[in-house]
Write an enzyme that holds these catalytic residues in place. Sequence first.
Site, PDB file in Angstrom:
ATOM      1  N   GLY A  62      -6.236 -13.321 -27.375  1.00 23.74           N
ATOM      2  CA  GLY A  62      -7.382 -12.586 -26.985  1.00 23.74           C
ATOM      3  C   GLY A  62      -6.746 -11.428 -25.626  1.00 23.74           C
ATOM      4  O   GLY A  62      -7.472 -10.759 -24.847  1.00 23.74           O
ATOM      5  N   ASN A 110     -16.256 -15.752 -21.291  1.00 22.42           N
ATOM      6  CA  ASN A 110     -16.348 -13.754 -22.062  1.00 22.42           C
ATOM      7  C   ASN A 110     -17.259 -14.041 -22.798  1.00 22.42           C
ATOM      8  O   ASN A 110     -17.404 -15.473 -23.395  1.00 22.42           O
ATOM      9  CB  ASN A 110     -14.323 -13.915 -22.277  1.00 22.42           C
ATOM     10  CG  ASN A 110     -14.681 -14.885 -23.924  1.00 22.42           C
ATOM     11  OD1 ASN A 110     -14.702 -13.684 -24.552  1.00 22.42           O
ATOM     12  ND2 ASN A 110     -13.793 -15.426 -23.926  1.00 22.42           N
ATOM     13  N   PHE A 114     -15.064 -10.334 -30.601  1.00 23.59           N
ATOM     14  CA  PHE A 114     -14.623  -9.800 -31.441  1.00 23.59           C
ATOM     15  C   PHE A 114     -14.290  -8.386 -31.072  1.00 23.59           C
ATOM     16  O   PHE A 114     -14.248  -7.629 -32.476  1.00 23.59           O
ATOM     17  CB  PHE A 114     -14.511 -10.404 -32.292  1.00 23.59           C
ATOM     18  CG  PHE A 114     -14.460 -11.103 -32.963  1.00 23.59           C
ATOM     19  CD1 PHE A 114     -13.662 -12.195 -32.077  1.00 23.59           C
ATOM     20  CD2 PHE A 114     -14.659 -12.619 -34.623  1.00 23.59           C
ATOM     21  CE1 PHE A 114     -13.028 -13.495 -32.249  1.00 23.59           C
ATOM     22  CE2 PHE A 114     -14.705 -13.517 -34.885  1.00 23.59           C
ATOM     23  CZ  PHE A 114     -13.481 -13.985 -33.850  1.00 23.59           C
ATOM     24  N   SER A 172     -15.099 -19.382 -32.276  1.00 24.42           N
ATOM     25  CA  SER A 172     -15.683 -18.290 -31.495  1.00 24.42           C
ATOM     26  C   SER A 172     -17.055 -18.390 -30.853  1.00 24.42           C
ATOM     27  O   SER A 172     -17.350 -18.786 -32.433  1.00 24.42           O
ATOM     28  CB  SER A 172     -14.777 -16.774 -31.727  1.00 24.42           C
ATOM     29  OG  SER A 172     -15.563 -15.892 -30.293  1.00 24.42           O
ATOM     30  N   ASN A 174     -18.822 -16.006 -29.712  1.00 26.39           N
ATOM     31  CA  ASN A 174     -20.073 -15.386 -28.939  1.00 26.39           C
ATOM     32  C   ASN A 174     -19.859 -14.044 -30.538  1.00 26.39           C
ATOM     33  O   ASN A 174     -20.352 -12.985 -30.204  1.00 26.39           O
ATOM     34  CB  ASN A 174     -18.397 -14.102 -28.517  1.00 26.39           C
ATOM     35  CG  ASN A 174     -18.070 -14.685 -27.363  1.00 26.39           C
ATOM     36  OD1 ASN A 174     -18.961 -16.069 -26.587  1.00 26.39           O
ATOM     37  ND2 ASN A 174     -17.264 -14.473 -26.917  1.00 26.39           N
ATOM     38  N   THR A 175     -19.469 -14.519 -31.726  1.00 23.78           N
ATOM     39  CA  THR A 175     -20.211 -14.333 -32.779  1.00 23.78           C
ATOM     40  C   THR A 175     -21.729 -15.473 -33.019  1.00 23.78           C
ATOM     41  O   THR A 175     -20.845 -15.816 -33.925  1.00 23.78           O
ATOM     42  CB  THR A 175     -18.967 -13.766 -33.901  1.00 23.78           C
ATOM     43  OG1 THR A 175     -18.183 -12.861 -33.408  1.00 23.78           O
ATOM     44  CG2 THR A 175     -19.576 -13.239 -35.000  1.00 23.78           C
ATOM     45  N   LYS A 210      -7.893 -22.986 -36.136  1.00 21.54           N
ATOM     46  CA  LYS A 210      -8.297 -22.944 -34.273  1.00 21.54           C
ATOM     47  C   LYS A 210      -9.810 -23.511 -33.989  1.00 21.54           C
ATOM     48  O   LYS A 210     -10.857 -22.938 -35.097  1.00 21.54           O
ATOM     49  CB  LYS A 210      -8.943 -21.354 -33.851  1.00 21.54           C
ATOM     50  CG  LYS A 210      -8.118 -21.883 -31.962  1.00 21.54           C
ATOM     51  CD  LYS A 210      -8.095 -20.298 -31.424  1.00 21.54           C
ATOM     52  CE  LYS A 210      -8.151 -20.734 -29.903  1.00 21.54           C
ATOM     53  NZ  LYS A 210      -7.753 -19.451 -29.385  1.00 21.54           N
ATOM     54  N   ASN A 239     -10.719 -24.046 -28.558  1.00 20.53           N
ATOM     55  CA  ASN A 239     -11.231 -22.522 -28.081  1.00 20.53           C
ATOM     56  C   ASN A 239     -12.145 -23.159 -26.931  1.00 20.53           C
ATOM     57  O   ASN A 239     -11.838 -23.859 -26.276  1.00 20.53           O
ATOM     58  CB  ASN A 239     -11.944 -21.674 -29.413  1.00 20.53           C
ATOM     59  CG  ASN A 239     -11.863 -20.474 -29.258  1.00 20.53           C
ATOM     60  OD1 ASN A 239     -11.793 -19.930 -28.291  1.00 20.53           O
ATOM     61  ND2 ASN A 239     -11.891 -19.499 -30.534  1.00 20.53           N
ATOM     62  N   GLY A 289      -7.426 -24.908 -20.076  1.00 17.91           N
ATOM     63  CA  GLY A 289      -6.869 -25.715 -19.017  1.00 17.91           C
ATOM     64  C   GLY A 289      -5.344 -25.711 -18.460  1.00 17.91           C
ATOM     65  O   GLY A 289      -5.284 -25.794 -17.279  1.00 17.91           O
TER      66      GLY A 289
END
Length: 352
Positions: A62, A110, A114, A172, A174-175, A210, A239, A289
């Site tokens: 990323g 975020n 992708f 992820s 975000n998809t 992941k 993730n 973190g």
Amino acid sequence: MSVLENLGLGVLRSLDPETAHGLAIKALQSGLVPLPRAIVSDRLQTRVAGLDLPNPVGLAAGFDKNATALAGLARAGFGFVEVGAATPRPQQGNARPRLFRLTQDLAVINRFGFNNDGAQAIAARLAQRPAGMVLGLNLGANKDSSDRAGDFAQVLRMTGAYIDFATVNVSSPNTERLRDLQGATALAALLAGVMSARQELARPIPVFLKIAPDLSDTDLAEIADVALAARIDAIIATNTTLSREGLTSPQAQETGGLSGAPLFEKSTRVLARLSHLTGGAVPLIGVGGVSSAQQAYAKIRAGASAVQLYSALVYEGLSLVARINQGLAELLERDGLDNVAQAVGRDRDKWL
């Protein structure tokens, strides 16, 4: 942290986060970024999934999505670097703004989706990689693909000759519906396709998986079983999270994946649980973190063979890599351990 680095970070933090990130990449490309000296210690050298690492501190996917800053990253002191995610075809990702600093929480949200130049362009850059670095690629799927599982295998076929490991990223947030591929049946089929594609490579490479932190104990147990059956070489945990618990920053309710300091405990508990479920049969890489040597060491003692950084670099700069490695060497010496591998999993049960 040097005065120059502190000033540079101050300038970057005064800009829109995505603009600042783009400038950081350009600075690395130019060679103008002052990079810390690499920390060299026998205690830090380790072997993970057949890869010989000079130290266990890696860069998470990323940061360099398109593999455009490899030369600079090769000199930044990381034990290994993961770029991407790459999808078969280029895609724009989600609309801006899509990156948010949560300064009060030392976190980032975020929702990139992708965005990348596509596997063909990224493969051309990977082919020109600097010698000597351990380099991996995060594999992704196009948002509009009719066969998302097949996308992962396609990217591996296109890029596998130029990398040392590949990561299957089904975590992820975000998809849309990508995380559905973490279900046992779907994941087993996806991994079978990727492993088949790996066998087509002239030089088969390790394949990592992941996973998300937002998984139940039942989900984790199923993923562990599938990973063991598929003979995955390592699992990256974890993730970003969808949780917003305990945040105080004004941007806390932005949609997307949360990374940074608030993720440390949650991701480490998932890591320890996976270590327990797999009985140490699969190497684990701890992400989430990490911003100090003590936190890196905690993840290692919870079951990680190596760790990865990303969000902490926004607040601490690239000198953090050397500080963590130096601190890890000192912690290992304090505890009478000759090598980082000897610390793996020693405190796992404390996190269960």
